[in-house]
Design an enzyme around this catalytic site. Structure first.
Site, PDB file in Angstrom:
ATOM      1  N   ASP A   1       0.929  -1.070  -0.122  1.00  0.00           N
ATOM      2  CA  ASP A   1      -0.112   0.065  -0.003  1.00  0.00           C
ATOM      3  C   ASP A   1       0.780   1.180  -0.041  1.00  0.00           C
ATOM      4  O   ASP A   1       2.168   1.133   0.097  1.00  0.00           O
ATOM      5  CB  ASP A   1      -1.087  -0.093   1.102  1.00  0.00           C
TER       6      ASP A   1
HETATM    7  C1  NOJ Z   1      -4.159   3.868   0.018  1.00  0.00           C
HETATM    8  C2  NOJ Z   1      -5.317   2.899   0.052  1.00  0.00           C
HETATM    9  O1  NOJ Z   1      -5.269   2.258   1.297  1.00  0.00           O
HETATM   10  C3  NOJ Z   1      -5.331   1.908  -0.956  1.00  0.00           C
HETATM   11  O2  NOJ Z   1      -6.403   1.101  -0.790  1.00  0.00           O
HETATM   12  C4  NOJ Z   1      -5.159   2.626  -2.361  1.00  0.00           C
HETATM   13  O3  NOJ Z   1      -5.167   1.549  -3.253  1.00  0.00           O
HETATM   14  C5  NOJ Z   1      -3.927   3.157  -2.351  1.00  0.00           C
HETATM   15  N1  NOJ Z   1      -3.839   4.299  -1.356  1.00  0.00           N
HETATM   16  C6  NOJ Z   1      -3.710   3.862  -3.903  1.00  0.00           C
HETATM   17  O4  NOJ Z   1      -4.332   5.198  -4.079  1.00  0.00           O
END
Ligand code: NOJ
Length: 712
Positions: free
Chosen positions: A250
């Site tokens: 993430d």
């Molecule tokens: C953080 C989020 O937790 C995740 O779900 C997302 O895909 C990423 N950012 C990218 O935007």
């Protein structure tokens, strides 16, 4: 791979963002040069066919090895045309439609050159304080598992290399929904049993359905951050589930291992993540900066780096990027495709609406209704309709409730005033809105949360209406009561809210989640009776915040609630029962279920049961009923939940019509994890319960006897 330098290899393990500017996406930092140098191999947050093509051109035509970029985006519930938020779409209980909306979203995003979506989000969530409940499948693992299969099928299509296929990233592995006190990013500490019974099954299903990638959660599980959780990523995901794809971290999660307190510096953080099996570093730049140091220190080996590079290149190969990096984004979509997608968004939006209450025949609006007061801060708020993950959708591209009603019937006189803001102390607009209510034949009270009050980093401790909305709503209800006008509350939220007073006083309540681009038209369809509501809530609605976490799959305990016995499991000040149970949702029909029968009743482990129930529509209109199938294993070596969802069926009936609905249940699906956490089939009695929602008092029950098949 033999030709690649270390820097080029680490580039393939790096995903970096391009930022948004008001005028459109721009590339931030040194991405452009780095792409040409071959030291960035993957991008996120870049949209627009021309921009994407240009970046791809730099990689393919100007870098030394010409390796194409993998470009991903959060295509969560649509790209430019939005479907309902995932929690709302879960209310359809319809795998084919779940797959179809994912397919449409993939087509739209791939037509711009995107090749990966960070979806589906598969976190079972039982705590509505957690804002990310909006992005996911709701509270039940069986439901989440069906959604996982459908979404992966939809996003990826039959062939990952096709020009309209996106690699799907199942996220966030694992148990992110169980963050302490519903606070985003907080620690998770759940038992191994709950992990395996509740939180893991949707991910196992996504892997079985061929998900190309998985994203670990930001959180730690009992002290071990998921981004560095070797046991769960290597042993469970890659080992037990057989996952062969790519693990994408993430956003900045690898660097955050330092803040978690399990790494002293970026090199150690990078080593932890790589060793756990994380292949792509999203946004932390920890692999490019940290892995060379980690190599020197002997924390990782070149073989481990190569393993990850191979997985990333394999995915690019599977996506057809080496064959033709411009395949996606080559052909713009036709106007017909876009209009078809809007139609789909409208019908799915209408089907996602859950009618929580409908009394005094408030809905559908009577034919005599001409003047409608559409009041409240969400009544004419198009951008809010998009919900917390709006992808690349235009701010004004969504239809508001007021606009939808105006378009629905030319004879309607739609009068609108917001009354109050979503979240402010200003009550100066109240009187004007109340006057409209006085002049109207019916009132649509559009209240709820702002779109950004759910989703990431949007936990709330108070689950009522923000700002002065309650004061406003009470005033509207009072004014309407005096003149006996129906008040239909249209509730917007990314979670179940705690609103017992509204449920008691409004004549009708519609849970309208955030329905996406066609929200207002979809709501108008239901309100006018063009569509009979059929959505069923995929989460329990509490009557008090203190009941949270509240979900139907609880166990009995040794002292189940007894109103006549103080020393039983209950509250002194509120009943245990929810305001609305899981599966609840009214229609414009009125259904009665009878004559439940199961064959065989003596069930062997290899059998499949057929469960029949008669459904009759006693109401005045055609409508669709959803019949849920639950089981309860009465005596087992490990206490089983009081209700376990095992399926559902839908039937559409005209007034007065009866049909027999048949559901199947494999005896094998009655296995559970035994005391040693291994799947176990235990002979004994199991209750089969069938009905409209997870309220036991509304379910028909019969019992079957399980036994082992006789040896031949
Ligand atoms: C953080 C989020 O937790 C995740 O779900 C997302 O895909 C990423 N950012 C990218 O935007």
């Amino acid at each position: 791979m033999g030709a690649m330098t270390l820097a080029e290899k680490l580039g393939q393990l790096t995903m970096t963002a391009s930022g948004y500017a008001v005028t459109g996406p721009i590339i931030v930092g040194d991405s452009t040069d780095a792409i040409k140098a071959g030291t960035i191999g993957n991008l996120l947050n870049l949209v627009g066919a021309a921009h994407i093509r240009e970046m791809q051109r730099l990689a393919v035509e100007e870098s030394r090895l010409g390796i194409p970029l993998l470009i991903g985006f959060d295509v969560v519930h649509g790209h430019r045309i939005l479907f309902p938020i995932p929690l709302g779409e879960a209310a359809l209980f319809d795998p084919d439609t779940w797959a179809l909306t994912a397919r449409e979203a993939a087509k739209e995003a791939a037509a711009e050159g995107l090749a990966m979506t960070f979806a589906p989000m598969l976190d079972v969530a039982r705590d509505p304080r957690w804002g990310r409940i909006a992005e996911g499948p709701g509270e039940d693992p069986w439901l989440a598992t069906r959604i996982a299969e459908a979404k992966v099928r939809g996003f990826q299509g039959a062939n990952l290399a096709a020009a309209d296929a996106l690699a799907s990233v199942a996220k966030h592995f694992c148990a992110y929904g169980a963050v302490t006190a519903g606070r985003d990013y907080a620690s998770v500490d759940v038992s191994e049993r709950t992990l395996r019974e509740v939180y893991m099954p949707p991910f196992a299903a996504a892997v079985a359905a061929g998900a190309a990638a998985v994203m670990p959660a930001f959180t730690d599980l009992a002290g071990v951050p998921m981004t560095a959780n070797k046991d769960l990523l290597r042993n469970a995901l890659r080992g037990r589930f057989g996952f062969k794809g790519v693990i994408v971290s993430d956003y900045n999660a690898i660097a955050e291992l330092v803040r978690h307190g399990i790494a002293a510096d970026l090199a150690q953080a990078a080593a932890h993540a790589l060793k756990a099996g994380v292949d792509i570093d999203m946004m932390a730049d920890a692999y490019r900066r940290g892995l060379p140091v980690a190599l020197e220190r002997g924390l990782v080996t070149m073989t481990e780096i190569d393993e990850s590079v191979r997985r990333v290149l394999t995915l690019k190969e599977q996506l057809g990027l080496f064959d033709d990096p411009y395949r996606r984004g080559a052909v713009p979509e036709s106007a017909a495709a876009l209009s078809h997608r809007r139609q789909l968004a409208r019908s799915v939006g209408a089907r996602a609406i859950v009618m929580l209450k409908n009394e005094r025949e408030a809905l559908p609006l009577a034919h005599s209704v001409r003047r409608i007061a559409v009041v409240g801060p969400l009544a004419d708020a198009p951008s809010q309709m998009r919900g917390p993950w709006w992808g690349a959708a235009e701010e004004e591209g969504a239809v508001s409730v007021a606009a939808g009603l105006r378009a629905a019937r030319p004879e309607f006189q739609v009068m609108h005033a917001p009354g109050v803001d979503i979240d402010s102390e200003d009550v100066s607009g109240m009187e004007a809105a109340l006057e409209l209510c006085t002049a109207a034949d019916a009132i649509l009270l559009c209240v709820g949360e702002a779109a950004t009050m759910s989703g990431e980093a949007a936990s709330r401790a108070h689950l009522g209406l923000p700002g002065k909305q309650r004061e406003f709503a009470e005033a509207v209800l009072q004014r309407a009561r005096a003149s006996e006008k129906p008040v239909i509350a249209v509730l917007f939220s990314g979670r179940p809210l705690v609103l017992p007073w509204l449920a008691e006083k409004a004549d009708a309540v519609l849970a309208a989640w955030f329905l996406g681009s066609e929200a207002g038209n979809a709501i108008a369809d239901v309100v006018t009776g063009r569509v009979s509501p059929s959505g069923r809530t995929p989460v329990t609605w509490p009557r008090a915040q203190g009941q949270i976490p509240l979900f139907f799959g609880q166990r009995s305990g040794g002292r189940p609630a007894d109103p006549n016995d103080r020393y039983t499991s209950k509250y002194l000040d509120v009943p245990n029962a929810p305001l609305f149970p899981f599966g609840h949702g009214l229609t414009y029909g009125r259904f009665a279920l009878s004559n439940l029968r199961v064959t065989p009743v003596d069930v062997e482990d290899i059998d499949t049961m057929r469960i029949h129930v008669d459904v009759r529509n006693d109401g005045p209109r055609e409508a669709q009923e959803t019949v849920f199938l639950f089981t309860h294993d009465k005596v087992a070596s490990v206490a089983r939940p009081l209700l376990e969802l095992k399926g559902w069926a839908k039937v559409t009936l005209r007034p007065g019509e009866t049909a027999t609905v048949t559901l199947s249940l494999r005896a094998a699906d009655l296995r559970f994890l035994g005391p040693d956490l291994e799947p176990l089939f235990e002979p004994g009695q199991v209750e089969i319960l069938v009905g409209p929602c997870a309220d036991r008092s509304k379910l028909l029950v019969t019992t079957v006897d399980l036994s082992w098949s006789r040896p031949c």
